[in-house]
Design an enzyme around this catalytic site. Structure first.
Site, mmCIF file in Angstrom:
data_model
loop_
_atom_site.group_PDB
_atom_site.id
_atom_site.type_symbol
_atom_site.label_atom_id
_atom_site.label_comp_id
_atom_site.label_asym_id
_atom_site.label_seq_id
_atom_site.Cartn_x
_atom_site.Cartn_y
_atom_site.Cartn_z
ATOM 1 N N LYS A 76 0.839 -1.212 0.000
ATOM 2 C CA LYS A 76 0.000 0.000 0.000
ATOM 3 C C LYS A 76 0.871 1.258 0.000
ATOM 4 O O LYS A 76 0.569 2.240 -0.678
ATOM 5 C CB LYS A 76 -0.874 -0.030 1.264
ATOM 6 N N CYS A 101 26.290 4.295 12.618
ATOM 7 C CA CYS A 101 25.851 4.412 14.015
ATOM 8 C C CYS A 101 26.517 3.342 14.873
ATOM 9 O O CYS A 101 27.692 3.451 15.165
ATOM 10 C CB CYS A 101 24.324 4.414 14.082
ATOM 11 N N HIS A 156 22.765 8.635 10.478
ATOM 12 C CA HIS A 156 22.190 7.663 9.532
ATOM 13 C C HIS A 156 22.028 8.286 8.142
ATOM 14 O O HIS A 156 20.952 8.811 7.832
ATOM 15 C CB HIS A 156 20.822 7.200 10.038
ATOM 16 N N GLU A 165 21.524 6.913 5.431
ATOM 17 C CA GLU A 165 20.527 6.194 4.623
ATOM 18 C C GLU A 165 19.145 6.840 4.699
ATOM 19 O O GLU A 165 18.303 6.608 3.839
ATOM 20 C CB GLU A 165 20.462 4.716 5.057
HETATM 21 N N1 GLN Z 1 22.928 1.522 20.264
HETATM 22 C C1 GLN Z 1 23.723 2.612 19.818
HETATM 23 C C2 GLN Z 1 23.351 3.911 20.521
HETATM 24 O O1 GLN Z 1 22.283 4.056 21.059
HETATM 25 C C3 GLN Z 1 23.631 2.780 18.317
HETATM 26 C C4 GLN Z 1 22.272 3.140 17.831
HETATM 27 C C5 GLN Z 1 22.081 2.924 16.353
HETATM 28 O O2 GLN Z 1 22.828 2.166 15.722
HETATM 29 N N2 GLN Z 1 21.047 3.527 15.792
HETATM 30 O O3 GLN Z 1 24.152 4.825 20.546
#
Ligand code: GLN
Length: 548
Positions: A17, A382, A508, A510
């Site tokens: 969807k 991350c 991030h 991405e």
């Molecule tokens: N667990 C890690 C933190 O809180 C990395 C978080 C993640 O990869 N989004 O810093």
């Protein structure tokens, strides 16, 4: 005044969807209309931030720091727009608002009920984005499947809006399935008939049926569906399985889904669709010149949706590089010192994925070590970046037992530490460092060559950070901390200059990759993987020549 299109789903979940809604929005946008798109989810969580990725896939984070459903990622990737907190509403958030109002005495002694109080709040949120003349069309995807108990208030709100607003300002597109029975060699319309009947019983009548199917729908079959479901024959749209989701807007264009909507909404001012960039991307995607293989080192690999934005970013970056990116999932829990060579030796690049918690951590660290020592292109996102810091600490700096306090609170070397502001927080939902923060990039770095800028904004979702008490040791041993938050000094980017491509980012990237604006880090990573692959094949052919 904006016009509203609602997209509902019938028969079964997982019909795509979100992709159909995003494709329709894309076509309307390509015709010059100002379009936004939002998702209403029937679950009670206030937002998906507290959900395990196994439940609903990745949690997508917007620029303004909302933790949202992954469909918002599709909306951004298709439309090249930023969505916000207002674009994702859950039952939990609706109830939270209504209950807070009740506690504040806002209902003046009235009994608070699903109708009208909950449905009023839903309607308020459905109309919100259309109110300040920023958009011509607001598309709303209703999560779940018609007939579910929990989506009833949303459907009821759509019914009320159909009744309240002028006919030409609101319409409903219903997505259904026409299954093909192999034994009978026939497409079956009955589930669709039932689903439309169920929707009609709630008082909502669809204007368009988009029919997911593995086989083409004949005109005769379309006529049958139209007749039994009481829609115009032209409004029965065939949605055949596509080889890539990025093909779907073109399928919908061929089926005239956008034109039928424009007619129903009485919109007469629109252009021929401008899809030049989209088609150029698709051409590159469909006809790659070579292939690279990337190992995705993660722990939620059984579920493709857990790393949705990463996988889509690879598709965007692959097209830019004219290569096919084959992503092979490697479960980090099962990587050991003994099998790492065998597991990783055929890759052209490694991406160590984001994540939380202890499970699979040591395997990620072993994978980073392999990439660092073998000149294999490495990209850590991350948690992946944090693992690269731990690996370097343990194996280069000799900090025995170096760790993140997330996994090992009593580590002798907390090279990844909890952020100061996080220490006072004890509630889980929406409390991480979320959304876009600035990062300043050193002129003389790989990151600067990749971005071509010194100031970037990228999105975050974390509680832990590089511990700056160890900064000098890392820098002296050759790690470059090439990106930092200009106000706090928080390390955002690390790289190893004496490696062909080794980069880790606390944010991030991405989450900001779209078809028209692929994330620069992904594009460069795939470029590095391509070079790595070419160097491997040239080594192989020289070896072969030597044998001859
Ligand atoms: N667990 C890690 C933190 O809180 C990395 C978080 C993640 O990869 N989004 O810093």
């Amino acid at each position: 005044m904006a016009k509203y299109i609602f997209v509902t789903g019938g028969v079964t979940s997982s019909l795509g969807k979100g992709i159909i809604a995003a494709s329709l929005a894309k076509l309307l946008q390509a015709r010059g209309l100002r379009v936004t798109i939002q998702k209403f989810d029937p679950y009670i969580n206030v937002d998906p931030g507290t959900l395990n990725p196994y439940e609903h896939g990745e949690c997508y984070v917007t620029e303004d720091g909302a933790e949202t459903d992954l469909d918002l990622g599709h909306y951004e990737r298709f439309l090249n727009i930023f969505t916000t907190q207002a674009n994702n509403v859950t039952t939990g958030r609706i109830y939270q608002t209504v209950i807070n109002k009740e506690r504040a005495g806002a209902f003046l002694g009235k009994t608070v009920q699903v109708v009208p109080h909950i449905t009023d709040e839903i309607k308020h949120r459905m109309l919100l984005l259309g109110q300040d003349d920023k958009y011509d069309i607001v598309l709303t995807e209703i999560g779940g499947t018609v007939g579910d108990i929990e989506s009833l208030p949303f459907i009821e709100a759509v019914r009320q809006l159909q009744w309240e607003l002028p006919d030409e300002d609101v319409m409903v597109v219903h997505l259904t399935l026409i299954p093909y029975l192999k034994a009978a060699k026939e497409l079956k319309t009955k589930p669709t008939q039932h689903s439309v009947k169920m929707l009609s019983e709630t008082g909502v009548h669809p204007d368009i049926l988009v029919c997911r199917t593995e086989e083409p729908l004949s005109e005769e079959l379309k006529r049958k569906i139209a007749l039994f479901c009481n829609v115009k024959q032209e409004a029965v749209i065939e949605a055949m399985d596509a080889s890539t989701i990025y093909e779907v807007p073109l399928h919908m264009l061929r089926e005239k889904l956008d034109l039928i909507c424009l007619r129903k909404l009485n919109i007469t001012q629109f252009n021929e669709p401008n899809l030049d960039k989209w088609k150029a991307f698709l051409d590159k995607l469909k006809y790659p010149k070579s292939k690279v293989t990337i190992g995705l080192i993660g722990k939620y690999i059984e579920l493709q949706d857990a790393y949705k934005s990463i996988l889509e970013s690879f598709i965007h970056a692959g097209a830019m590089n004219e290569v096919k990116v084959q992503v092979v999932n490697v479960h980090s829990e099962f990587i050991t010192d003994e099998n790492v060579q065998e597991k990783l030796q055929n890759f052209d690049g490694l991406l160590v994925a984001p994540g939380f918690g202890l499970r699979g951590i040591e395997g990620k660290i072993i994978a980073v070590k392999y990439a660092r020592e073998h000149g294999l292109p490495f990209f850590g996102i991350c948690l992946g970046m944090q693992m690269a810091v731990i690996e370097f600490g343990r194996n280069v700096l000799g900090l025995t037992g170096a760790h993140s306090v997330e996994m090992e609170p009593n580590t002798p070397h907390p090279v990844i530490n909890m952020m100061e502001e996080q220490k006072k927080i004890n509630m889980m939902g929406g409390t991480m460092r979320l959304g876009a923060y600035p990062c300043e990039i050193d002129q003389n770095s790989l990151a600067h060559r990749i971005y071509g800028e010194t100031y970037i904004l990228e999105r975050h979702r974390h509680r832990y950070e590089f511990n700056n008490a160890y900064l000098d040791q890392y820098v002296n041993a050759g790690m470059l901390t090439s990106g930092k938050n200009p106000e706090t000094g928080l390390v955002e980017i690390i790289e190893l200059p004496n490696h062909p491509f080794f980069i880790g980012v606390q944010y991030h990237p991405e989450l900001k990759s779209t078809v028209e604006r692929p994330a620069p880090l992904f594009v460069s990573f795939i470029h590095a993987a391509k070079k790595f692959n070419e160097s491997k094949s040239s080594v192989k052919s020289t070896a072969k020549d030597a044998l001859i």
